[in-house]
Design an enzyme around this catalytic site. Structure first.
Site, PDB file in Angstrom:
ATOM      1  N   ILE A 197       0.915  57.415 -13.359  1.00 38.10           N
ATOM      2  CA  ILE A 197       1.459  58.727 -12.961  1.00 38.10           C
ATOM      3  C   ILE A 197       2.203  59.413 -14.107  1.00 38.10           C
ATOM      4  CG2 ILE A 197       1.550  58.419 -10.459  1.00 38.10           C
ATOM      5  CD1 ILE A 197       4.576  57.808 -10.955  1.00 38.10           C
ATOM      6  N   TYR A 251      17.408  54.617  -7.841  1.00 38.86           N
ATOM      7  CA  TYR A 251      16.338  54.802  -6.841  1.00 38.86           C
ATOM      8  C   TYR A 251      16.739  55.900  -5.857  1.00 38.86           C
ATOM      9  CZ  TYR A 251      13.310  53.403  -2.846  1.00 38.86           C
ATOM     10  OH  TYR A 251      12.416  53.355  -1.800  1.00 38.86           O
ATOM     11  N   LEU A 275      -1.528  49.690  -4.770  1.00 29.77           N
ATOM     12  CA  LEU A 275      -1.540  48.216  -4.712  1.00 29.77           C
ATOM     13  C   LEU A 275      -0.165  47.646  -4.364  1.00 29.77           C
ATOM     14  CD1 LEU A 275      -3.881  47.303  -7.716  1.00 29.77           C
ATOM     15  CD2 LEU A 275      -4.464  47.650  -5.311  1.00 29.77           C
ATOM     16  N   ARG A 318      -2.445  48.660 -11.902  1.00 28.80           N
ATOM     17  CA  ARG A 318      -2.728  47.226 -11.945  1.00 28.80           C
ATOM     18  C   ARG A 318      -4.201  46.946 -11.668  1.00 28.80           C
ATOM     19  NH1 ARG A 318       0.662  44.288  -8.014  1.00 28.80           N
ATOM     20  NH2 ARG A 318       1.241  46.192  -6.917  1.00 28.80           N
ATOM     21  N   ILE A 349      10.588  48.378   5.122  1.00 25.00           N
ATOM     22  CA  ILE A 349       9.316  48.125   5.804  1.00 25.00           C
ATOM     23  C   ILE A 349       9.003  46.629   5.799  1.00 25.00           C
ATOM     24  CG2 ILE A 349       6.861  48.690   5.901  1.00 25.00           C
ATOM     25  CD1 ILE A 349       8.821  51.092   6.293  1.00 25.00           C
ATOM     26  N   LEU A 394       2.703  49.062   0.667  1.00 24.95           N
ATOM     27  CA  LEU A 394       2.223  49.944   1.738  1.00 24.95           C
ATOM     28  C   LEU A 394       0.816  50.498   1.530  1.00 24.95           C
ATOM     29  CD1 LEU A 394       5.464  52.124   2.212  1.00 24.95           C
ATOM     30  CD2 LEU A 394       4.982  49.824   3.030  1.00 24.95           C
TER      31      LEU A 394
HETATM   32  N1  NAD Z   1       8.570  49.202   1.128  1.00 26.45           N
HETATM   33  C1  NAD Z   1       9.664  49.717   1.691  1.00 26.45           C
HETATM   34  O1  NAD Z   1      10.448  49.037   2.362  1.00 26.45           O
HETATM   35  C2  NAD Z   1       9.948  51.180   1.495  1.00 26.45           C
HETATM   36  C3  NAD Z   1      11.019  51.756   2.186  1.00 26.45           C
HETATM   37  C4  NAD Z   1      11.322  53.092   1.972  1.00 26.45           C
HETATM   38  C5  NAD Z   1      10.538  53.847   1.133  1.00 26.45           C
HETATM   39  N2  NAD Z   1       9.509  53.269   0.477  1.00 26.45           N
HETATM   40  C6  NAD Z   1       8.725  54.083  -0.434  1.00 26.45           C
HETATM   41  O2  NAD Z   1       7.352  53.917  -0.180  1.00 26.45           O
HETATM   42  C7  NAD Z   1       6.625  53.978  -1.403  1.00 26.45           C
HETATM   43  C8  NAD Z   1       5.748  52.748  -1.524  1.00 26.45           C
HETATM   44  O3  NAD Z   1       6.580  51.625  -1.492  1.00 26.45           O
HETATM   45  P1  NAD Z   1       6.006  50.161  -1.742  1.00 26.45           P
HETATM   46  O4  NAD Z   1       6.906  49.241  -1.003  1.00 26.45           O
HETATM   47  O5  NAD Z   1       4.559  50.121  -1.505  1.00 26.45           O
HETATM   48  O6  NAD Z   1       6.331  49.995  -3.287  1.00 26.45           O
HETATM   49  P2  NAD Z   1       5.837  48.815  -4.259  1.00 26.45           P
HETATM   50  O7  NAD Z   1       6.936  48.589  -5.243  1.00 26.45           O
HETATM   51  O8  NAD Z   1       5.336  47.674  -3.491  1.00 26.45           O
HETATM   52  O9  NAD Z   1       4.602  49.510  -4.982  1.00 26.45           O
HETATM   53  C9  NAD Z   1       4.755  50.529  -5.918  1.00 26.45           C
HETATM   54  C10 NAD Z   1       3.467  50.630  -6.718  1.00 26.45           C
HETATM   55  O10 NAD Z   1       3.684  51.629  -7.734  1.00 26.45           O
HETATM   56  C11 NAD Z   1       2.937  51.207  -8.858  1.00 26.45           C
HETATM   57  N3  NAD Z   1       3.435  51.833 -10.086  1.00 26.45           N
HETATM   58  C12 NAD Z   1       4.515  51.501 -10.819  1.00 26.45           C
HETATM   59  N4  NAD Z   1       4.567  52.260 -11.940  1.00 26.45           N
HETATM   60  C13 NAD Z   1       3.499  53.104 -11.893  1.00 26.45           C
HETATM   61  C14 NAD Z   1       2.993  54.088 -12.770  1.00 26.45           C
HETATM   62  N5  NAD Z   1       3.581  54.377 -13.915  1.00 26.45           N
HETATM   63  N6  NAD Z   1       1.875  54.744 -12.406  1.00 26.45           N
HETATM   64  C15 NAD Z   1       1.232  54.449 -11.243  1.00 26.45           C
HETATM   65  N7  NAD Z   1       1.666  53.506 -10.389  1.00 26.45           N
HETATM   66  C16 NAD Z   1       2.781  52.823 -10.718  1.00 26.45           C
HETATM   67  C17 NAD Z   1       3.106  49.696  -8.901  1.00 26.45           C
HETATM   68  O11 NAD Z   1       2.072  49.085  -9.656  1.00 26.45           O
HETATM   69  C18 NAD Z   1       3.073  49.333  -7.419  1.00 26.45           C
HETATM   70  O12 NAD Z   1       1.789  48.916  -6.999  1.00 26.45           O
HETATM   71  C19 NAD Z   1       7.656  54.122  -2.511  1.00 26.45           C
HETATM   72  O13 NAD Z   1       7.765  55.468  -2.873  1.00 26.45           O
HETATM   73  C20 NAD Z   1       8.938  53.677  -1.863  1.00 26.45           C
HETATM   74  O14 NAD Z   1      10.056  54.312  -2.400  1.00 26.45           O
HETATM   75  C21 NAD Z   1       9.187  51.948   0.636  1.00 26.45           C
HETATM   76  C1  THR Z   2      14.642  50.629   1.745  1.00 26.60           C
HETATM   77  C2  THR Z   2      13.530  50.772   0.758  1.00 26.60           C
HETATM   78  O1  THR Z   2      13.573  51.970   0.101  1.00 26.60           O
HETATM   79  C3  THR Z   2      13.160  49.598  -0.087  1.00 26.60           C
HETATM   80  N1  THR Z   2      12.628  48.546   0.752  1.00 26.60           N
HETATM   81  C4  THR Z   2      14.307  49.040  -0.889  1.00 26.60           C
HETATM   82  O2  THR Z   2      14.959  48.151  -0.393  1.00 26.60           O
HETATM   83  O3  THR Z   2      14.531  49.464  -1.982  1.00 26.60           O
END
Ligand code: NAD
Ligand code: THR
Length: 349
Positions: A81, A169, A38, A64, A199, A41
């Site tokens: 998790i 992080y 949720l 959630r 992203i 991504l």
């Molecule tokens: N969005 C970006 O710009 C970006 C960039 C680089 C890497 N990433 C990686 O991609 C992945 C997804 O990113 P995102 O932007 O969708 O993150 P996000 O923060 O939008 O979503 C993370 C999700 O993890 C869930 N979560 C938190 N604690 C949890 C738990 N204990 N058990 C199960 N779920 C739990 C939250 O409810 C949330 O829906 C992450 O691993 C992030 O590090 C994202």
């Molecule tokens: C870059 C990426 O991992 C995430 N959007 C952050 O800013 O933390």
């Protein structure tokens, strides 16, 4: 969607994907579980994977309460998790073949709660990787530009280089990369990771340093004024959501023997706040005030400006389609629909 996705894949990958798409051919498509689905991504990936592999074969999970439309679109399960046996139950019941592990606390929010970030990003990953080893599942877990630090060459940043991140992080993502590669080397686990740039999507992000690059589109449409928390000249790697989702699918579908490494940089484009402001201003009136947030600026200043992604291009056909110039009008349109009719969540299913 399916045709578009297939068009941009390289020839060997396209052939590989067709194996899932033709019903009279083997093997059958994989059953996939997405953690943290949720977040920014997850649902977009679920939509793409369901179109390729079948609705019932992609199980979304999170902690959630999901919107009704998510429940109507395919399997959704509560999965924390940190609860290993609960996770195992879901993996077994749904006969999962591969996991996309998205649950994480991102860079800015992680600094606000280091203990929770350690639990979610490290203990949670331990649970996932162990279960993938036990049940012989393929595992994709994204890494990030945040896995680099101030000592890393910034432009370009190669795959193999110094990694001394200064956020919890980043530290947890370096650990994830190394543990994944170790499990691959030691136990043969099919671990795969791509280092994502920031992203950009109409789905709002969950507490990162690159979040301004999404917020700016909402501000441009809603008020015409954006308060930017980064300095105007802070250059960071970024990527549009469609390319991000393609990278996951392509990397997961790539035959193992074509991967020469298990963690890859992927890049699309890089820009500064000043540059994206100028691009948005080509379409809508926008004023900007730089109200720099010291914590996030300090984080951004330690990250790469441009990732080098030649290995991903060579090994599994990485070929992003969106530039900054192409993305901006798409984003403005998406955000406009989101604000006026909640179209984006509908678009997801
Ligand atoms: N969005 C970006 O710009 C970006 C960039 C680089 C890497 N990433 C990686 O991609 C992945 C997804 O990113 P995102 O932007 O969708 O993150 P996000 O923060 O939008 O979503 C993370 C999700 O993890 C869930 N979560 C938190 N604690 C949890 C738990 N204990 N058990 C199960 N779920 C739990 C939250 O409810 C949330 O829906 C992450 O691993 C992030 O590090 C994202
Ligand atoms: C870059 C990426 O991992 C995430 N959007 C952050 O800013 O933390």
């Amino acid at each position: 969607m399916l045709n578009r996705s297939r068009q941009i894949l390289s020839e060997p990958l396209r052939l590989q994907c067709c194996r899932y798409l033709a019903s009279d051919q083997k093997p059958t498509p994989p059953r996939t579980l997405i953690t943290g689905s949720l977040g920014q991504l997850g649902l977009t990936l679920a939509k793409e994977m369901r179109s390729r592999y079948g609705r019932e074969r992609v199980v979304c999970t999170d902690i959630r309460k999901p919107p009704k439309i998510v429940l109507q679109s395919g399997p959704y399960r509560y999965a924390n998790i940190l609860n290993k046996s609960g996770l195992e139950e879901i993996l077994v019941e749904h006969r999962i073949d591969q996991v996309v592990h998205f649950s994480a606390l991102l860079s800015a929010i992680g600094e606000q709660n280091v203990t929770l970030a350690l639990q979610v990003n490290i203990e949670g990953f331990h649970n996932i990787i162990d279960l993938c080893k036990i049940h012989e599942l393929k595992l994709f877990c994204p890494s990030t530009i945040g896995a680099f630090g101030p000592e890393t060459p910034k432009n370009p940043t190669p795959d193999l280089t110094l990694q001394r991140p200064k956020t919890i992080y980043g530290v947890s993502k370096v650990y994830m990369e190394l543990l994944g590669e170790y499990y691959h080397h030691r136990y043969g686990l099919d671990f795969r990771s791509a280092r994502f740039p920031g992203i950009i999507s109409a789905t709002t992000p969950g507490g990162g340093t690159t979040d301004y690059a999404v917020q700016i589109f909402y501000d441009a449409i809603e008020s015409g004024h954006h308060e930017c928390f980064l300095e105007p000249n802070t250059r960071l790697p970024m990527m549009y959501i469609s390319d991000c989702i393609q990278s996951v699918v392509q990397m997961m579908e790539c035959p193992a023997e074509e991967l020469t490494q298990r963690t890859y940089n992927i890049a699309a484009f890089s820009f500064t706040p000043a540059e994206i402001v100028a691009e948005v201003q080509k379409y809508v009136p926008l004023t900007v005030e730089y109200k720099v947030d010291k914590t996030r600026q300090k984080i951004a200043s330690t990250w790469p400006e441009v990732l080098e992604d030649k290995n991903a291009r060579k090994d599994w056909g990485w070929d992003p389609q969106y530039t900054l110039e192409k993305m901006v009008p798409y984003m403005l349109q998406k955000v406009k629909s989101q604000l006026h009719s909640e179209q984006v969540i509908k678009d997801l299913f």
